[in-house]
Design a protein around this motif. Structure first.
Motif, PDB file in Angstrom:
ATOM      1  N   PRO A 208       0.815  -1.224   0.000  1.00 44.42           N
ATOM      2  CA  PRO A 208       0.000   0.000   0.000  1.00 44.42           C
ATOM      3  C   PRO A 208       0.845   1.268   0.000  1.00 44.42           C
ATOM      4  CG  PRO A 208      -0.058  -1.099   2.143  1.00 44.42           C
ATOM      5  CD  PRO A 208       0.567  -2.054   1.180  1.00 44.42           C
ATOM      6  N   GLU A 209       1.994   1.237   0.664  1.00 46.25           N
ATOM      7  CA  GLU A 209       2.847   2.421   0.710  1.00 46.25           C
ATOM      8  C   GLU A 209       3.436   2.713  -0.674  1.00 46.25           C
ATOM      9  OE1 GLU A 209       2.621   0.377   4.593  1.00 46.25           O
ATOM     10  OE2 GLU A 209       3.351  -0.289   2.631  1.00 46.25           O
ATOM     11  N   LEU A 210       3.808   1.669  -1.397  1.00 48.69           N
ATOM     12  CA  LEU A 210       4.410   1.863  -2.712  1.00 48.69           C
ATOM     13  C   LEU A 210       3.392   2.415  -3.706  1.00 48.69           C
ATOM     14  CD1 LEU A 210       6.912  -0.493  -4.471  1.00 48.69           C
ATOM     15  CD2 LEU A 210       5.009   0.463  -5.758  1.00 48.69           C
ATOM     16  N   VAL A 211       2.204   1.819  -3.771  1.00 50.79           N
ATOM     17  CA  VAL A 211       1.236   2.268  -4.772  1.00 50.79           C
ATOM     18  C   VAL A 211       0.696   3.662  -4.441  1.00 50.79           C
ATOM     19  CG1 VAL A 211       0.597  -0.080  -5.422  1.00 50.79           C
ATOM     20  CG2 VAL A 211      -0.718   1.091  -3.644  1.00 50.79           C
ATOM     21  N   ALA A 212       0.893   4.131  -3.202  1.00 50.21           N
ATOM     22  CA  ALA A 212       0.469   5.489  -2.852  1.00 50.21           C
ATOM     23  C   ALA A 212       1.361   6.544  -3.492  1.00 50.21           C
ATOM     24  CB  ALA A 212       0.472   5.669  -1.334  1.00 50.21           C
ATOM     25  N   VAL A 213       2.593   6.158  -3.870  1.00 55.02           N
ATOM     26  CA  VAL A 213       3.518   7.138  -4.461  1.00 55.02           C
ATOM     27  C   VAL A 213       3.944   6.766  -5.879  1.00 55.02           C
ATOM     28  CG1 VAL A 213       4.394   7.897  -2.231  1.00 55.02           C
ATOM     29  CG2 VAL A 213       5.545   6.015  -3.411  1.00 55.02           C
ATOM     30  N   GLU A 238       7.757  13.296  -4.443  1.00 51.66           N
ATOM     31  CA  GLU A 238       9.168  13.687  -4.518  1.00 51.66           C
ATOM     32  C   GLU A 238      10.109  12.496  -4.446  1.00 51.66           C
ATOM     33  OE1 GLU A 238       8.845  17.970  -2.143  1.00 51.66           O
ATOM     34  OE2 GLU A 238       9.462  16.160  -1.078  1.00 51.66           O
ATOM     35  N   SER A 239       9.726  11.495  -3.638  1.00 50.84           N
ATOM     36  CA  SER A 239      10.659  10.412  -3.347  1.00 50.84           C
ATOM     37  C   SER A 239       9.889   9.179  -2.907  1.00 50.84           C
ATOM     38  CB  SER A 239      11.633  10.841  -2.244  1.00 50.84           C
ATOM     39  OG  SER A 239      12.562   9.824  -1.950  1.00 50.84           O
ATOM     40  N   MET A 240      10.565   8.029  -2.979  1.00 51.24           N
ATOM     41  CA  MET A 240       9.987   6.798  -2.448  1.00 51.24           C
ATOM     42  C   MET A 240      10.244   6.780  -0.951  1.00 51.24           C
ATOM     43  SD  MET A 240       8.637   5.081  -5.030  1.00 51.24           S
ATOM     44  CE  MET A 240       8.711   3.315  -5.138  1.00 51.24           C
ATOM     45  N   THR A 241       9.372   7.471  -0.219  1.00 55.44           N
ATOM     46  CA  THR A 241       9.390   7.495   1.240  1.00 55.44           C
ATOM     47  C   THR A 241       7.964   7.261   1.714  1.00 55.44           C
ATOM     48  OG1 THR A 241       9.020   9.885   1.326  1.00 55.44           O
ATOM     49  CG2 THR A 241      11.318   9.138   1.266  1.00 55.44           C
ATOM     50  N   ALA A 308      27.013  15.141   5.154  1.00 51.74           N
ATOM     51  CA  ALA A 308      26.503  16.285   5.916  1.00 51.74           C
ATOM     52  C   ALA A 308      26.249  15.893   7.369  1.00 51.74           C
ATOM     53  CB  ALA A 308      25.227  16.821   5.272  1.00 51.74           C
ATOM     54  N   ALA A 309      26.403  16.830   8.266  1.00 54.78           N
ATOM     55  CA  ALA A 309      26.241  16.548   9.692  1.00 54.78           C
ATOM     56  C   ALA A 309      24.834  16.071  10.025  1.00 54.78           C
ATOM     57  CB  ALA A 309      26.591  17.793  10.509  1.00 54.78           C
ATOM     58  N   ASP A 310      23.842  16.537   9.287  1.00 55.43           N
ATOM     59  CA  ASP A 310      22.452  16.174   9.583  1.00 55.43           C
ATOM     60  C   ASP A 310      21.922  15.082   8.653  1.00 55.43           C
ATOM     61  OD1 ASP A 310      22.409  17.670   7.279  1.00 55.43           O
ATOM     62  OD2 ASP A 310      20.699  18.921   7.874  1.00 55.43           O
ATOM     63  N   PHE A 311      22.833  14.341   8.000  1.00 58.55           N
ATOM     64  CA  PHE A 311      22.394  13.283   7.072  1.00 58.55           C
ATOM     65  C   PHE A 311      21.532  12.264   7.797  1.00 58.55           C
ATOM     66  CE2 PHE A 311      23.468   9.010   5.258  1.00 58.55           C
ATOM     67  CZ  PHE A 311      22.670   9.116   4.126  1.00 58.55           C
ATOM     68  N   ASP A 312      20.383  11.974   7.213  1.00 61.26           N
ATOM     69  CA  ASP A 312      19.453  11.010   7.798  1.00 61.26           C
ATOM     70  C   ASP A 312      18.753  10.269   6.668  1.00 61.26           C
ATOM     71  OD1 ASP A 312      17.625   9.529   9.162  1.00 61.26           O
ATOM     72  OD2 ASP A 312      16.472  11.226   9.950  1.00 61.26           O
ATOM     73  N   PRO A 313      19.171   9.027   6.389  1.00 62.28           N
ATOM     74  CA  PRO A 313      18.559   8.269   5.302  1.00 62.28           C
ATOM     75  C   PRO A 313      17.313   7.501   5.710  1.00 62.28           C
ATOM     76  CG  PRO A 313      20.341   6.996   6.217  1.00 62.28           C
ATOM     77  CD  PRO A 313      20.291   8.298   7.004  1.00 62.28           C
ATOM     78  N   SER A 314      16.839   7.706   6.931  1.00 59.06           N
ATOM     79  CA  SER A 314      15.800   6.828   7.479  1.00 59.06           C
ATOM     80  C   SER A 314      14.506   6.866   6.689  1.00 59.06           C
ATOM     81  CB  SER A 314      15.529   7.172   8.938  1.00 59.06           C
ATOM     82  OG  SER A 314      15.053   8.501   9.076  1.00 59.06           O
ATOM     83  N   ASP A 315      14.189   7.993   6.016  1.00 66.03           N
ATOM     84  CA  ASP A 315      12.923   8.033   5.274  1.00 66.03           C
ATOM     85  C   ASP A 315      12.942   7.023   4.126  1.00 66.03           C
ATOM     86  OD1 ASP A 315      14.774   9.466   3.775  1.00 66.03           O
ATOM     87  OD2 ASP A 315      13.439  11.141   3.335  1.00 66.03           O
ATOM     88  N   ALA A 316      14.075   6.944   3.407  1.00 70.19           N
ATOM     89  CA  ALA A 316      14.191   5.975   2.317  1.00 70.19           C
ATOM     90  C   ALA A 316      14.340   4.554   2.851  1.00 70.19           C
ATOM     91  CB  ALA A 316      15.384   6.331   1.432  1.00 70.19           C
ATOM     92  N   VAL A 317      15.122   4.395   3.916  1.00 64.12           N
ATOM     93  CA  VAL A 317      15.376   3.062   4.466  1.00 64.12           C
ATOM     94  C   VAL A 317      14.097   2.468   5.045  1.00 64.12           C
ATOM     95  CG1 VAL A 317      16.662   1.773   6.219  1.00 64.12           C
ATOM     96  CG2 VAL A 317      17.818   3.547   4.878  1.00 64.12           C
ATOM     97  N   TRP A 320      11.712   1.276   2.204  1.00 66.52           N
ATOM     98  CA  TRP A 320      12.092   0.047   1.503  1.00 66.52           C
ATOM     99  C   TRP A 320      12.261  -1.140   2.433  1.00 66.52           C
ATOM    100  CZ3 TRP A 320      11.009  -1.094  -3.120  1.00 66.52           C
ATOM    101  CH2 TRP A 320      10.890  -0.089  -4.095  1.00 66.52           C
ATOM    102  N   ASP A 321      12.596  -0.887   3.694  1.00 63.78           N
ATOM    103  CA  ASP A 321      12.650  -2.005   4.629  1.00 63.78           C
ATOM    104  C   ASP A 321      11.260  -2.603   4.797  1.00 63.78           C
ATOM    105  OD1 ASP A 321      13.833  -3.761   6.602  1.00 63.78           O
ATOM    106  OD2 ASP A 321      12.919  -2.498   8.133  1.00 63.78           O
ATOM    107  N   ARG A 322      10.256  -1.741   4.896  1.00 56.72           N
ATOM    108  CA  ARG A 322       8.882  -2.248   4.985  1.00 56.72           C
ATOM    109  C   ARG A 322       8.495  -2.976   3.697  1.00 56.72           C
ATOM    110  NH1 ARG A 322       4.139   1.665   7.114  1.00 56.72           N
ATOM    111  NH2 ARG A 322       5.738   1.806   8.739  1.00 56.72           N
ATOM    112  N   THR A 323       8.815  -2.379   2.556  1.00 60.19           N
ATOM    113  CA  THR A 323       8.485  -3.005   1.269  1.00 60.19           C
ATOM    114  C   THR A 323       9.243  -4.311   1.090  1.00 60.19           C
ATOM    115  OG1 THR A 323       8.091  -0.800   0.339  1.00 60.19           O
ATOM    116  CG2 THR A 323       8.408  -2.613  -1.219  1.00 60.19           C
ATOM    117  N   ASN A 324      10.523  -4.316   1.430  1.00 58.78           N
ATOM    118  CA  ASN A 324      11.308  -5.544   1.333  1.00 58.78           C
ATOM    119  C   ASN A 324      10.681  -6.665   2.149  1.00 58.78           C
ATOM    120  OD1 ASN A 324      13.358  -4.580  -0.357  1.00 58.78           O
ATOM    121  ND2 ASN A 324      14.644  -3.920   1.340  1.00 58.78           N
ATOM    122  N   ARG A 325      10.326  -6.373   3.383  1.00 54.40           N
ATOM    123  CA  ARG A 325       9.788  -7.422   4.252  1.00 54.40           C
ATOM    124  C   ARG A 325       8.432  -7.926   3.737  1.00 54.40           C
ATOM    125  NH1 ARG A 325      13.020  -7.803   8.767  1.00 54.40           N
ATOM    126  NH2 ARG A 325      14.423  -6.018   9.055  1.00 54.40           N
TER     127      ARG A 325
END
Length: 369
Positions: A208-213, A238-241, A308-317, A320-325
């Motif tokens: 459901p998260e994937l087809v929403a974007v 904007e992104s797959m998040t 960058a000091a504020d780098f945070d990849p968690s939105d993408a991770v 896809w972690d949910r989609t992967n599982r």
């Protein structure tokens, strides 16, 4: 001009018989016919950044030492001493310094694989150090990925990968830096994982998260036969998040069209490459048994973002972690089903055309002498 089209099948087409997913004999043949002969993705060039750095990689049951020599050249050697066959390196990664020393009898090899010293062998009849270098495998680098072939005379990489050379230049994948990694153990055959990646017929039911974007029927493909298969799906956000938004800008080389698409390509046999507007993701498959596969999923970002000091990849991770599982769950259900005596090959839908093409390439390679 690149032409994209819907997946399709021009004749009745059926899934592979169950033994291709369950047979230990077929799995062993795959290791010899495919993984010991094809170009196998083993990681990223950045995994061994400096002279003396090494990592152990496994292909077709073989342990290899992937290292960078003093000329900054990537090399791969079988992890086998030429004396009595002892394993040379036991730690999964590290730094070798000037030489590789066998822990058994201290035969010592230079980083270019040549034998430097062999204790008390000077009196052995007919012994010459130059006759006993480490056994090497062929290494190639492409877009920051490292490939190894165990074949004695592999098809030259640039020839084998000709359809992909320069294809992803706009993403500048070789420049990107790893921002996250998750390793999954999936109780399913590796081919079921490739098949699941190659269609979105299942997406409205389990993602459901994937087809929403990204509209699940928007897929169009430009590589539709052979070892490389795939194309794009539209991106409505904007992104797959999880909420479709991100603070990351698009990768700088992308044009407006590519900023509204996500590209998915299966690269035979073990790399699944997903190119997003703001990051790139790769799944690397390591078949363990007929019903077990290790999947290494990595996310790559522009270096100015990743450092960058504020780098945070968690939105993408998290997305896809949910989609992967979700995917691993249905792949495991498929593995359980194809293991049944009741299973018979089923018909492919039009939208599963790439799966049938993967089967044809797989069977072609398996039949090679």
């Amino acid at each position: 001009m690149t032409t994209f089209k819907r997946a399709s099948i021009d004749r009745p087409a059926y899934t592979l018989p169950g033994q291709y997913f369950t047979s230990a004999e077929i799995f062993a043949r795959e290791q010899e016919q495919i993984f010991a002969r094809q170009w196998i993705c083993v990681g990223r060039s950045a995994d061994v950044p400096s002279a003396g750095d090494y990592r152990l990689v496994e292909i077709a049951g073989e342990s290899l030492i992937l290292l960078r020599d003093h000329n900054q050249r990537l090399c791969a050697y079988y992890n086998v001493c030429r004396h009595r066959g002892a394993r040379l390196c036991t730690e999964m990664q590290g730094r070798l310094g000037e030489t590789i020393v066998c822990p058994y009898h201290a035969w010592t090899y230079r980083l270019d694989g040549t034998l430097a010293t062999a204790r008390y062998m000077q009196d052995a009849p007919g012994f010459r150090r130059e006759d006993w270098p480490l056994i090497g495998a062929t290494v190639a680098e492409w877009d920051g990925f490292v490939f190894i072939s165990l074949a004695s005379q592999p098809v030259p990489f640039n020839q084998a990968f000709a359809p992909l050379i320069g294809k992803f230049q706009a993403w500048d994948v070789g420049r990107l830096q790893r921002g996250a990694q998750i390793v999954y153990e999936v109780a399913a055959n590796w081919k079921l994982i490739v098949a699941n990646y190659s269609e979105c017929y299942h997406c409205p039911l389990i993602h459901p998260e994937l087809v929403a974007v990204s509209p699940w029927q928007s897929g169009r493909n430009d590589l539709t036969s052979g070892p490389f298969l795939g194309g794009y799906m539209d991106l409505t956000h904007e992104s797959m998040t999880l909420d479709g938004h991100t603070r990351r800008p698009p990768l700088p080389g992308l044009d407006p069209v590519d900023r509204r698409r996500v590209y998915y390509y299966s690269i035979f046999p073990n790399l699944l490459l997903s190119l997003h507007p703001d990051y790139v993701m790769a799944h690397r498959l390591l078949p363990r048994r007929p019903d077990a596969t290790t999947v290494i999923c990595e996310w790559y970002f522009a270096p100015e973002i990743a450092t960058a000091a504020d780098f945070d990849p968690s939105d993408a991770v998290e997305f896809w972690d949910r989609t992967n599982r979700q995917d691993w769950h249905v792949c495991e259900l498929s593995q359980q089903g194809v293991s049944s005596r009741a299973y018979r090959p089923g018909p492919y839908a039009q939208s599963e055309g790439l799966l049938w093409q993967f089967d044809q390439e797989y069977l072609r390679v398996m039949a090679q002498e």
